[in-house]
Motif scaffolding. Structure first.
Motif, PDB file in Angstrom:
ATOM      1  N   ILE A 188      -1.689   5.603   7.268  1.00 19.65           N
ATOM      2  CA  ILE A 188      -0.385   4.940   7.340  1.00 19.65           C
ATOM      3  C   ILE A 188      -0.199   4.456   8.775  1.00 19.65           C
ATOM      4  O   ILE A 188      -0.280   5.264   9.707  1.00 19.65           O
ATOM      5  CB  ILE A 188       0.758   5.904   6.947  1.00 19.65           C
TER       6      ILE A 188
ATOM      7  N   LEU B 291      -3.733   9.296   2.812  1.00 21.61           N
ATOM      8  CA  LEU B 291      -2.488   9.584   3.542  1.00 21.61           C
ATOM      9  C   LEU B 291      -2.696   9.577   5.057  1.00 21.61           C
ATOM     10  O   LEU B 291      -1.773   9.851   5.804  1.00 21.61           O
ATOM     11  CB  LEU B 291      -1.934  10.944   3.115  1.00 21.61           C
TER      12      LEU B 291
ATOM     13  N   ILE C 127       8.377   4.831   6.357  1.00 23.37           N
ATOM     14  CA  ILE C 127       7.470   5.279   5.291  1.00 23.37           C
ATOM     15  C   ILE C 127       7.213   6.777   5.434  1.00 23.37           C
ATOM     16  O   ILE C 127       7.267   7.536   4.464  1.00 23.37           O
ATOM     17  CB  ILE C 127       6.119   4.515   5.361  1.00 23.37           C
TER      18      ILE C 127
ATOM     19  N   LEU D  76       2.452   4.262  -2.823  1.00 28.08           N
ATOM     20  CA  LEU D  76       2.653   5.712  -2.812  1.00 28.08           C
ATOM     21  C   LEU D  76       3.504   6.175  -3.992  1.00 28.08           C
ATOM     22  O   LEU D  76       3.287   7.256  -4.538  1.00 28.08           O
ATOM     23  CB  LEU D  76       3.314   6.149  -1.494  1.00 28.08           C
TER      24      LEU D  76
ATOM     25  N   SER E  47       6.798   1.841   9.937  1.00 37.63           N
ATOM     26  CA  SER E  47       5.917   2.957   9.603  1.00 37.63           C
ATOM     27  C   SER E  47       6.673   4.272   9.595  1.00 37.63           C
ATOM     28  O   SER E  47       6.460   5.128   8.738  1.00 37.63           O
ATOM     29  CB  SER E  47       4.763   3.033  10.602  1.00 37.63           C
TER      30      SER E  47
ATOM     31  N   ASN F 154       0.812  -1.228   0.000  1.00 37.50           N
ATOM     32  CA  ASN F 154       0.000   0.000   0.000  1.00 37.50           C
ATOM     33  C   ASN F 154       0.838   1.268   0.000  1.00 37.50           C
ATOM     34  O   ASN F 154       0.411   2.289  -0.529  1.00 37.50           O
ATOM     35  CB  ASN F 154      -0.925   0.039   1.222  1.00 37.50           C
ATOM     36  N   TYR F 155       2.010   1.211   0.621  1.00 37.48           N
ATOM     37  CA  TYR F 155       2.756   2.451   0.817  1.00 37.48           C
ATOM     38  C   TYR F 155       4.082   2.508   0.061  1.00 37.48           C
ATOM     39  O   TYR F 155       4.279   3.400  -0.754  1.00 37.48           O
ATOM     40  CB  TYR F 155       2.945   2.694   2.319  1.00 37.48           C
TER      41      TYR F 155
END
Length: 738
Positions: A621, A618, A631, A587, A628, A582-583
């Motif tokens: 997260i 956003l 990220i 992103l 985390s 997902n990130y």
């Protein structure tokens, strides 16, 4: 052969209600009437009609206390009282059925099951009829015969339970469902059964002994603990048998022939669905043409005349920007409709820059989704001045049903604007629209904005929300638009390194899991994972097994984390996989040519007034996972700038303390105490020093949950406790903070 569908009405309404209510969400129409149970109910009835194509259909309802309550005080005593929001929807459900042309019955002293059971018996005796029962209640499986099947509703889809399917599942005849319930009980109906006998043991006993009577007649051949349990709870077993038996001799004042199905008055059905604001159902049932055209009767609605944009005089006007696509920051402009109280005007996509001065003139302007037009037209260097009204924000503050599609709000005012998807299609399947039609639609939308503005302003004033609208929400739309246009800078090279690191960690974690399990499998597959955990590794399942299926959800894994080291590894793997997909990867795909991500902040979505973020999100997260923070470091400030983080400390609870004048809460804030620890101490009646982590976690959940209307069921789901305990905790909370 004639087929009759027998529907358990209470069951369908309860299922539909709790499908959303456990999250604390009660869907309502613009007048504040709860509709979440009705929406699911009507959808299900429509689905039944479509799939079964019945000539005969009947819906049965419970009616208060029954003969079972008279015989046994504890019958259904464990059930929580029906919420008021659900009670209100039952009469309307019956109105809907009447409009559908569907017969419904309730009979004093009997349950819906008994009405269905009596009709099933009549079907068994009538050579002309067969029946399908629709419910998620397994009690009704005892009615299965050669002429009667049960469409057993599941969380997703259904199982068609005929005699063969029942035998395959339970290894006994359908009539023995009563004997099964007598042994294993049913907590939902407060049927005790035999303590310590579960479904598996009950099935094994009935396979061997056939019936409850025969089991007890041969009790001496049963050995060990099972015999002790059966003897200790014999009275409960027979009481449970009695309670679980569906009565098949209810005195009926109607026949099967009286249950013929057929919609006789489409306009009546359309008007009820319109009142409930089930617009998608109106379209699905092709009833939109049957809705009364009330718009023509409105005194303040003028016939729409569309003139050439060249003729537009500089006066106050409403405008509507039409775009193609669900994400406006990436969408194509189709045109702009304008309405000045007299005529409509249209700016097509080719001339939008030519007439840009219209939007920066000194006259007052009104629109729907002001933020969207600021963002979309900014890229064409079109600037706005004196936009004083946004129908979308006003309707949101007044609790109307608000969506990106203006037509949903318009229907609350009896304006029949075309649904966006019906006109323009979807992102994957777009529909081309001729310019004349496009012009008409855009100007109709602008006319709606213009003509309803004064009414909405009056409602805002009456509700004391005008200051909020003018001085907070409208300026906020401009701030959010600026944030969306500016975007957030992303260090793509750094994100690529995080992606590679996460991939490496995932592979390491995968190897560890394979070593602990002794087998390679798809870790993200619930079915493969459940087999490894609960069959291969024999980890005890923490709940009652439903339909021989094991859940591998986080709440289940949290409960078995101490049984085997593989469980914590799987939870870590899932977190890493989410961060990676997902990130780290997701992103990067959202970074545009300027090296920034331009998310959309939804100002009119949440019930609580908070912002949310889409395309990409956003705000979700994960905050506490080890990676985390890595990220989050991908978001960087511009040169010679810094990123500043600021936050209110528990602002909702401070407002709550002030409004409720709760002295102990106010004192906690004044003394700078940890509010959740203070709440836990007050409710559990212990010193703050004695509050445990679990006590604080519970207090925190109830602090925020109660503010936003969480139900006892939703609270029990969040904390993994039973509904009664959750209900008591909420009662204690309200007693502590009246």
């Amino acid at each position: 052969m004639k087929k009759i569908i027998l529907v358990d009405g209470n069951n369908l309404l309860f299922r539909s209600f709790y499908a959303t209510a456990y999250q604390g969400v009660i869907m309502k129409n613009s007048k504040g009437f709860p509709t979440n149970a009705l929406y699911g109910f009507v959808n299900m009835m429509n689905k039944i009609i479509k799939e079964e194509e019945p000539n005969y259909i009947l819906v049965a309802f419970d009616k208060g206390k029954t003969f079972r309550h008279d015989k046994y005080d504890s019958y259904k005593a464990g059930r929580i009282e029906m919420p008021d929001e659900l009670k209100l929807q039952f009469p309307k459900a019956k109105e809907v059925l009447d409009a559908f042309g569907i017969k419904h019955f309730e009979i004093d002293n009997y349950e819906a099951d008994d009405i269905i059971g009596t009709l099933a018996r009549i079907v068994d005796e009538d050579d002309e009829f067969i029946a399908t029962i629709v419910s998620s209640d397994k009690d009704l499986l005892q009615l299965i015969s050669d002429e009667v099947v049960v469409k057993l509703l599941k969380q997703s889809g259904h199982i068609m339970m005929n005699r063969d399917e029942f035998m395959k599942t339970y290894q006994v005849e359908p009539a023995r469902m009563v004997d099964l319930k007598a042994l294993m009980g049913d907590a939902s109906d407060h049927i005790p059964g035999v303590k310590g006998i579960g479904e598996k043991t009950a099935i094994n006993l009935l396979v061997k002994y056939g019936t409850l009577d025969n089991l007890y007649a041969n009790i001496d051949s049963v050995t060990g603990k099972t015999k002790e349990k059966l003897l200790a709870d014999k009275d409960n077993a027979y009481m449970s048998y009695d309670l679980a038996t569906i009565y098949k001799e209810v005195p009926l004042d109607f026949t099967l022939e009286d249950c013929k199905y057929g919609i006789t008055d489409k306009s009546q059905l359309a008007n009820i669905l319109e009142e409930l604001e089930f617009h998608s159902l109106l379209r699905k049932l092709d009833l939109e043409g049957s809705v009364e055209e009330k718009r023509e009767e409105k005194e303040d609605t003028k016939e729409l005349v569309i003139d050439d944009i060249e003729q537009f005089k500089n006066k106050d006007f409403a405008y509507y920007l039409e775009t193609r696509g669900s994400i406006y920051s990436k969408s194509e402009i189709l045109g702009i409709g304008i309405y000045d109280g007299e005529k409509g005007y249209f700016i097509n996509k080719k001339k939008k820059k030519k007439y840009k001065d219209i939007f920066s003139s000194d006259v007052w302007k009104f629109t729907y989704d002001y933020k969207k037009s600021l963002v979309v037209l900014n890229y064409l260097d079109i600037k706005f001045k004196n936009v004083s009204f946004d129908t979308m924000i006003a309707a949101y503050l007044l609790d109307y049903v608000v969506k990106d599609d203006i037509s949903f709000v318009a229907r609350s005012f009896d304006y029949q604007l075309p649904i966006y998807e019906d006109t323009y299609g979807t992102d994957k399947r777009p529909i081309e629209v001729e310019e004349e039609r496009l012009k008409e639609i855009c100007c109709q939308k602008a006319q709606f904005i213009y003509e309803t503005r004064k009414r909405l302003l009056k409602e805002l004033s009456d509700d004391g929300e005008l200051d909020l609208f003018n001085n907070i929400e409208m300026p906020l739309a401009e701030v959010l638009a600026d944030m969306e246009i500016t975007g957030i800078k992303v260090d793509v090279n750094y994100l690529t390194n995080v992606e590679l690191e996460l991939k490496e960690k995932l592979e390491e974690k995968e190897k560890e899991i394979y070593e602990l399990s002794g087998v390679e499998f798809n870790i993200m597959s619930p079915s493969q994972l459940s087999k490894v955990l609960f069959e291969d590794l024999a980890i005890p399942y923490p709940k009652k097994v439903k339909d021989n299926k094991y859940s591998t959800s986080k709440d289940i894994l949290d409960k078995i984390i101490d049984f085997h080291p593989i469980v914590s590894k799987i939870l870590e793997y899932r977190t890493l996989a989410k961060l990676y997909t997902n990130y780290a990867v997701g992103l990067k795909a959202e970074v545009r040519e300027d090296g920034r991500i331009h998310t959309i902040f939804t100002q009119t979505l949440t019930r609580t007034g908070r912002l949310s973020s889409i395309s990409p999100n956003l705000q979700n997260i994960p905050a506490r996972a080890e990676y985390s923070a890595l990220i989050r470091k991908a978001f960087v400030p511009d040169e010679n700038s810094k990123i500043l983080s600021s936050d209110y400390s528990q602002v909702e609870l401070r407002i709550f303390a002030s409004m409720s004048k709760a002295t102990n809460l106010i004192n906690a804030f004044v003394n700078n105490e940890d509010i959740h620890t203070r709440t836990a101490a007050d409710i559990f009646k212990v010193d703050m020093s004695s509050v445990t982590k679990d006590m604080r976690r519970t207090a925190k959940a109830v602090n925020f949950g109660i503010l936003y209307g969480i139900s006892s069921y939703g609270f029990s789901e969040d904390l993994g406790i039973d509904v009664k305990t959750a209900e008591k905790f909420i009662d204690d909370y309200l007693e502590t903070y009246p």
